[in-house]
Design a protein around this motif. Structure first.
Motif: not given
Ligand code: ADP
Length: 375
Positions: A40-57
């Motif tokens: 988390e010490l790097a700029a982090s987004a939180v999201g589901d890696y199984r969801d294409a829209a989340t990973v694309l964003a």
């Protein structure tokens, strides 16, 4: 403008890419599974890696996407590639680290030495493999296993009945001969998309309860032949599978000095943590360089020997914090790496690296420092 790497997965492997990336002037962002993760010490987004829209964003603002684990589904990986995003390792390589049956079939095509194996879908298939292999075998779930979960030594089909019963239509289990190995080794190789390959020395890995406990680099008593054969296996697999970034090949060494491939990881790997302090270019820096298609760094060791001892969470759950200063005071020559994780029993929460010219004292020093945390 800086180069930007996006890492899917917020565990300790992502965390340990951050420092070398910062030193190189590379920006890192992380797509973490949940808040409060190791990276988390790097700029982090939180999201589901199984969801294409989340990973694309997440991928929109980076130059390359890479991974802390191999669980991102093929459909999501392909959606990234279709959107023109650089993904390293790419889906065509990663599938062989995601599925042990696909890996076995592909390694057979490449002529790589491996244990006898078969794909089975029912008890009869397992029984005939057992009959042909002295009555014992190793059954593995092809996907989702780690640290020995999803691996079972069996001598009767009943012992795998739950896994066989749970198979979906058309799904299969991997069954392997039970290899009577003398020790386990690991060969790491880095490969750039444009083709350059850098090979690390082969190391010995010691597992306890299915979890990597210690690594010695290079593997003791490894003659030039063993080193050459292991390096050849690593290079052939990296090139044959089109791996980009770090590849770790876990190997069994047998009494008659054969090397058999156990499994693959396409990311920095526990067997390579020693290189953070023990090699000119550590595996985390090398992975960042490789996925950005930058020239690779020298993999030469900085000393005759290096060792890595994992720190596992113990019953005293606050021991990491409470003993940290004492360890640093007692063992100024080792490097202590911690992951910012709550030390639950058995969980990898950090490691100690030591290096020098005398193997016994290097191992002693690292073990003594790691042991401080564990009781
Ligand atoms: P994981 O994906 O959970 O790390 P592995 O396939 O690496 O699982 O297996 C975990 C451990 O089980 C290995 O490190 C090794 O000690 C043992 N093992 C796996 N396959 C075999 C085999 N064919 N013969 C003997 N031991 C095995």
């Amino acid at each position: 403008m800086s180069l930007r790497v996006g890492i899917v997965g917020g565990g300790q492997l992502a965390r340990m890419m951050i420092a070398p990336a910062v030193e190189l002037g590379v920006e890192v962002s992380v797509l973490a599974e949940q808040p409060g993760m190791a990276a988390e010490l790097a700029a982090s987004a939180v999201g589901d890696y199984r969801d294409a829209a989340t990973v694309l964003a997440f991928a929109k603002n980076v130059d390359v996407v890479t991974f802390d684990h191999e669980h991102v589904p093929q459909e999501v990986l392909r959606a990234l590639v279709d959107a023109g995003i650089a993904v390293h390792p790419g889906p065509d390589a990663l599938r062989f680290a995601q599925d042990k049956l696909e890996m076995r079939a592909r390694l057979a095509e490449l002529g790589m030495p491996q244990p006898d194996w078969a794909a089975i879908s029912d008890a009869a298939g397992l029984q005939s493999f057992l009959d042909a292999h002295g009555g014992r075998a190793v059954v593995k779930t092809p996907r989702g296993g780690y640290d020995g979960k999803g691996v079972r030594v069996v001598s009767t089909t009943d012992e795998a009945a739950d896994w066989i019963g749970a198979l979906d239509d058309g799904a299969q289990l991997l069954v392997e001969e039970l290899v009577d190995f003398t020790r386990e080794l690991a060969q790491q190789v880095a490969r750039r998309p444009s083709g350059e390959v850098a090979v690390y020395p082969v190391v010995e890995t010691v597992q306890r309860d299915g979890v990597c406990a210690e690594v010695i680099a290079p593997a003791p008593h490894a003659g030039a032949r063993l080193g050459r054969v292991a390096a050849g296996i690593g290079t052939t697999i990296a090139e044959g599978l089109g791996v980009t970034g770090m590849l770790a090949v876990e190997l069994f060494e047998t009494a008659d000095e054969r090397l058999l491939v156990n499994e693959l990881a396409m990311r920095p790997h526990n067997s390579g943590h020693w290189s953070q302090d023990g090699a000119v270019t550590g595996q985390f820096e090398q992975h960042v360089r490789a996925v950005l298609d930058l020239p690779l760094g020298d993999t030469a060791p900085r000393a005759a020997w290096a060792t890595m001892i994992n720190i596992l969470g113990g019953p005293a759950t606050d021991s990491l914090q409470s003993r940290f200063a004492a360890v640093l005071a007692e063992h100024p020559s080792v490097k202590v790496h911690t992951y910012g994780k709550a030390p639950r029993p058995g969980r990898k929460v950090g490691h100690v690296n030591a290096w020098g010219e005398d193997l016994d004292s290097v191992v002693y020093e690292a073990r003594a420092a790691a042991a401080f945390f564990e009781d």
